[in-house]
Scaffold this motif. Structure first.
Motif, PDB file in Angstrom:
ATOM      1  N   THR A 110       0.839  -1.201   0.000  1.00 51.78           N
ATOM      2  CA  THR A 110       0.000   0.000   0.000  1.00 51.78           C
ATOM      3  C   THR A 110       0.871   1.247   0.000  1.00 51.78           C
ATOM      4  O   THR A 110       2.040   1.201   0.430  1.00 51.78           O
ATOM      5  N   PRO A 111       0.362   2.396  -0.441  1.00 49.64           N
ATOM      6  CA  PRO A 111       1.141   3.637  -0.376  1.00 49.64           C
ATOM      7  C   PRO A 111       1.495   3.990   1.065  1.00 49.64           C
ATOM      8  O   PRO A 111       0.659   3.853   1.971  1.00 49.64           O
ATOM      9  N   VAL A 112       2.728   4.406   1.279  1.00 50.89           N
ATOM     10  CA  VAL A 112       3.144   4.799   2.629  1.00 50.89           C
ATOM     11  C   VAL A 112       2.297   5.957   3.133  1.00 50.89           C
ATOM     12  O   VAL A 112       2.102   6.109   4.338  1.00 50.89           O
ATOM     13  N   SER A 113       1.756   6.777   2.218  1.00 48.07           N
ATOM     14  CA  SER A 113       0.911   7.896   2.616  1.00 48.07           C
ATOM     15  C   SER A 113      -0.320   7.417   3.382  1.00 48.07           C
ATOM     16  O   SER A 113      -0.838   8.143   4.239  1.00 48.07           O
ATOM     17  N   GLN A 114      -0.790   6.189   3.107  1.00 48.01           N
ATOM     18  CA  GLN A 114      -1.917   5.654   3.868  1.00 48.01           C
ATOM     19  C   GLN A 114      -1.487   5.270   5.276  1.00 48.01           C
ATOM     20  O   GLN A 114      -2.227   5.464   6.245  1.00 48.01           O
ATOM     21  N   LEU A 115      -0.286   4.710   5.381  1.00 49.33           N
ATOM     22  CA  LEU A 115       0.230   4.317   6.697  1.00 49.33           C
ATOM     23  C   LEU A 115       0.504   5.534   7.563  1.00 49.33           C
ATOM     24  O   LEU A 115       0.291   5.508   8.783  1.00 49.33           O
ATOM     25  N   LEU A 116       0.995   6.622   6.944  1.00 53.27           N
ATOM     26  CA  LEU A 116       1.339   7.840   7.682  1.00 53.27           C
ATOM     27  C   LEU A 116       0.269   8.915   7.488  1.00 53.27           C
ATOM     28  O   LEU A 116       0.571  10.106   7.442  1.00 53.27           O
ATOM     29  N   ALA A 117      -0.983   8.477   7.380  1.00 52.66           N
ATOM     30  CA  ALA A 117      -2.060   9.422   7.057  1.00 52.66           C
ATOM     31  C   ALA A 117      -2.433  10.311   8.237  1.00 52.66           C
ATOM     32  O   ALA A 117      -2.948  11.409   8.054  1.00 52.66           O
ATOM     33  N   GLY A 118      -2.180   9.869   9.470  1.00 51.13           N
ATOM     34  CA  GLY A 118      -2.573  10.652  10.632  1.00 51.13           C
ATOM     35  C   GLY A 118      -1.802  11.949  10.755  1.00 51.13           C
ATOM     36  O   GLY A 118      -0.688  12.100  10.230  1.00 51.13           O
ATOM     37  N   GLN A 119      -2.381  12.885  11.462  1.00 47.70           N
ATOM     38  CA  GLN A 119      -1.762  14.197  11.652  1.00 47.70           C
ATOM     39  C   GLN A 119      -0.417  14.082  12.374  1.00 47.70           C
ATOM     40  O   GLN A 119       0.496  14.870  12.138  1.00 47.70           O
ATOM     41  N   ASP A 120      -0.304  13.064  13.218  1.00 50.46           N
ATOM     42  CA  ASP A 120       0.938  12.881  13.969  1.00 50.46           C
ATOM     43  C   ASP A 120       2.131  12.666  13.038  1.00 50.46           C
ATOM     44  O   ASP A 120       3.256  13.075  13.339  1.00 50.46           O
ATOM     45  N   TYR A 121       1.900  12.005  11.892  1.00 53.92           N
ATOM     46  CA  TYR A 121       2.989  11.641  10.989  1.00 53.92           C
ATOM     47  C   TYR A 121       3.051  12.539   9.748  1.00 53.92           C
ATOM     48  O   TYR A 121       3.792  12.237   8.812  1.00 53.92           O
ATOM     49  N   HIS A 122       2.283  13.617   9.749  1.00 56.47           N
ATOM     50  CA  HIS A 122       2.226  14.474   8.564  1.00 56.47           C
ATOM     51  C   HIS A 122       3.618  14.996   8.191  1.00 56.47           C
ATOM     52  O   HIS A 122       4.016  14.962   7.024  1.00 56.47           O
ATOM     53  N   PHE A 123       4.372  15.456   9.180  1.00 57.68           N
ATOM     54  CA  PHE A 123       5.695  16.019   8.912  1.00 57.68           C
ATOM     55  C   PHE A 123       6.630  14.946   8.367  1.00 57.68           C
ATOM     56  O   PHE A 123       7.424  15.190   7.450  1.00 57.68           O
ATOM     57  N   ALA A 124       6.539  13.723   8.916  1.00 57.07           N
ATOM     58  CA  ALA A 124       7.395  12.633   8.439  1.00 57.07           C
ATOM     59  C   ALA A 124       7.076  12.279   6.992  1.00 57.07           C
ATOM     60  O   ALA A 124       7.983  12.021   6.190  1.00 57.07           O
ATOM     61  N   LEU A 125       5.784  12.269   6.641  1.00 55.53           N
ATOM     62  CA  LEU A 125       5.401  11.954   5.268  1.00 55.53           C
ATOM     63  C   LEU A 125       5.914  13.009   4.306  1.00 55.53           C
ATOM     64  O   LEU A 125       6.425  12.697   3.229  1.00 55.53           O
ATOM     65  N   ARG A 126       5.779  14.300   4.682  1.00 61.89           N
ATOM     66  CA  ARG A 126       6.280  15.370   3.814  1.00 61.89           C
ATOM     67  C   ARG A 126       7.795  15.240   3.635  1.00 61.89           C
ATOM     68  O   ARG A 126       8.327  15.459   2.544  1.00 61.89           O
ATOM     69  N   ALA A 127       8.501  14.873   4.708  1.00 61.41           N
ATOM     70  CA  ALA A 127       9.953  14.705   4.614  1.00 61.41           C
ATOM     71  C   ALA A 127      10.298  13.543   3.690  1.00 61.41           C
ATOM     72  O   ALA A 127      11.243  13.627   2.887  1.00 61.41           O
ATOM     73  N   LEU A 128       9.550  12.452   3.762  1.00 62.67           N
ATOM     74  CA  LEU A 128       9.778  11.315   2.879  1.00 62.67           C
ATOM     75  C   LEU A 128       9.586  11.708   1.419  1.00 62.67           C
ATOM     76  O   LEU A 128      10.368  11.319   0.544  1.00 62.67           O
ATOM     77  N   GLU A 129       8.582  12.504   1.147  1.00 62.86           N
ATOM     78  CA  GLU A 129       8.333  12.960  -0.228  1.00 62.86           C
ATOM     79  C   GLU A 129       9.453  13.881  -0.708  1.00 62.86           C
ATOM     80  O   GLU A 129       9.853  13.830  -1.873  1.00 62.86           O
ATOM     81  N   ARG A 130       9.998  14.697   0.194  1.00 61.56           N
ATOM     82  CA  ARG A 130      11.121  15.572  -0.194  1.00 61.56           C
ATOM     83  C   ARG A 130      12.353  14.748  -0.529  1.00 61.56           C
ATOM     84  O   ARG A 130      13.064  15.036  -1.491  1.00 61.56           O
ATOM     85  N   VAL A 131      12.611  13.709   0.278  1.00 59.00           N
ATOM     86  CA  VAL A 131      13.759  12.846  -0.001  1.00 59.00           C
ATOM     87  C   VAL A 131      13.584  12.154  -1.345  1.00 59.00           C
ATOM     88  O   VAL A 131      14.528  12.021  -2.125  1.00 59.00           O
ATOM     89  N   ARG A 132      12.359  11.735  -1.660  1.00 59.39           N
ATOM     90  CA  ARG A 132      12.091  11.129  -2.963  1.00 59.39           C
ATOM     91  C   ARG A 132      12.363  12.126  -4.087  1.00 59.39           C
ATOM     92  O   ARG A 132      12.969  11.781  -5.108  1.00 59.39           O
TER      93      ARG A 132
END
Length: 304
Positions: A110-132
């Motif tokens: 599944t997309p990692v964005s679904q796993l990190l969908a909560g507000q708690d992980y929003h910053f981590a998801l944005r950082a992952l997308e920047r690294v990509r």
């Protein structure tokens, strides 16, 4: 018989008579040649010889290696999430599954964005997308709320075929870091006040640290204070009382404060006030810390 690697054992005579058969066998595993009861030669394939020359003793079993990798991932406390180039989840280890309360079967692919969908992980998801998007690894700390708010250090970095997100819980380390900073600030504050000196002693009552101000009060070097019995810094008339107070502090953790005479100054003993408190380590009493200053009735006592 000598300790030899696995393979077929033949006599030298059998090898000569059936060389074609044994040479074909050697393409798959070594053929060890016995002569006069000893094995001192082996027939191996060129491929195996080249692997051995490069320090590689056997053909890697990719399935076995993957299984060992999975076991190692699940044994560590670091939370690990592996994603492919499209940020779809490849692997999530046990620590991360427990933290996020998911099973690997439910989220794999599944997309990692679904796993990190909560507000708690929003910053981590944005950082992952920047690294990509940039290919530049990132590292940061993040507070995650919950029954007990926790602080995590995240590391996100690209690797061949995808990206890895690592998360380590560092709440205790951050707490210790903050405590160390406060302790250093208090020490700087004390050292900046006139007439105040500080230090520490161990469980045996020997001085382990002395501030420059204490050395000045006694009229000696700090190195000459460290290692001496704390009670010997005071007049003989005070040593018994201070010794008893230190014994109580080191055995029961009872702090003390009293007037005393500090020895060693050029003008003889100096009237001071000494206060000591227990210093506790994680595994119990570790000694004590002390503060020396003017007696309370002294006009030089810093005003509050």
């Amino acid at each position: 018989m000598e300790d030899i690697p696995s393979g077929q054992i033949v006599t030298a005579t059998a090898l000569i008579r059936h060389f074609a058969v044994h040479s074909r066998h050697a393409l798959h595993e070594p053929v060890h040649i016995m002569n006069h009861g000893h094995i001192n030669l082996s027939l191996i394939s060129t491929e195996l010889f080249l692997r051995l020359s490069n320090g590689q003793q056997s053909v890697p079993d990719t399935g076995h290696l993957a299984a060992r990798f999975d076991i190692l991932l699940d044994m560590i406390a670091t939370q690990v999430i592996l994603a492919d180039q499209q940020l779809n989840l490849i692997r999530i280890n046990l620590a991360a599954r427990k933290r996020m309360e998911v099973s690997e079967e439910d989220v794999r692919g599944t997309p990692v964005s679904q796993l990190l969908a909560g507000q708690d992980y929003h910053f981590a998801l944005r950082a992952l997308e920047r690294v990509r998007d940039t290919g530049v690894a990132e590292e940061f700390e993040l507070n995650l709320p919950g029954r007990r708010p926790l602080i995590f250090r995240f590391q996100i970095t690209p690797f061949p075929g995808g990206f890895v997100l690592l998360a380590d819980e560092i709440s205790d380390r951050v707490t210790l870091r903050d405590q160390d900073a406060r302790t250093a600030a208090y020490e700087d504050l004390i050292d900046g006040l006139p007439g105040l000196a500080r230090g520490a002693f161990n469980i045996r009552g020997s001085v382990t640290h002395a501030s420059p101000a204490l050395a000045q009060l006694i009229g000696t070097d700090e190195s000459r204070i460290v290692g001496v019995r704390f009670a010997t810094l005071f007049d003989a008339s005070n040593r018994g009382t201070i010794g008893d107070a230190m014994e109580s502090l080191l055995t029961s953790g009872t702090p003390f404060g009293m007037a005393a005479g500090l020895v060693g100054s050029d003008a003889g003993s100096k009237a001071i006030w000494v206060h000591a408190a227990p210093l506790r380590s994680a595994d119990g009493q570790a000694g004590g810390i002390f503060l020396i200053g003017p007696p309370p009735e002294d006009d030089r006592l810093p005003a509050v």
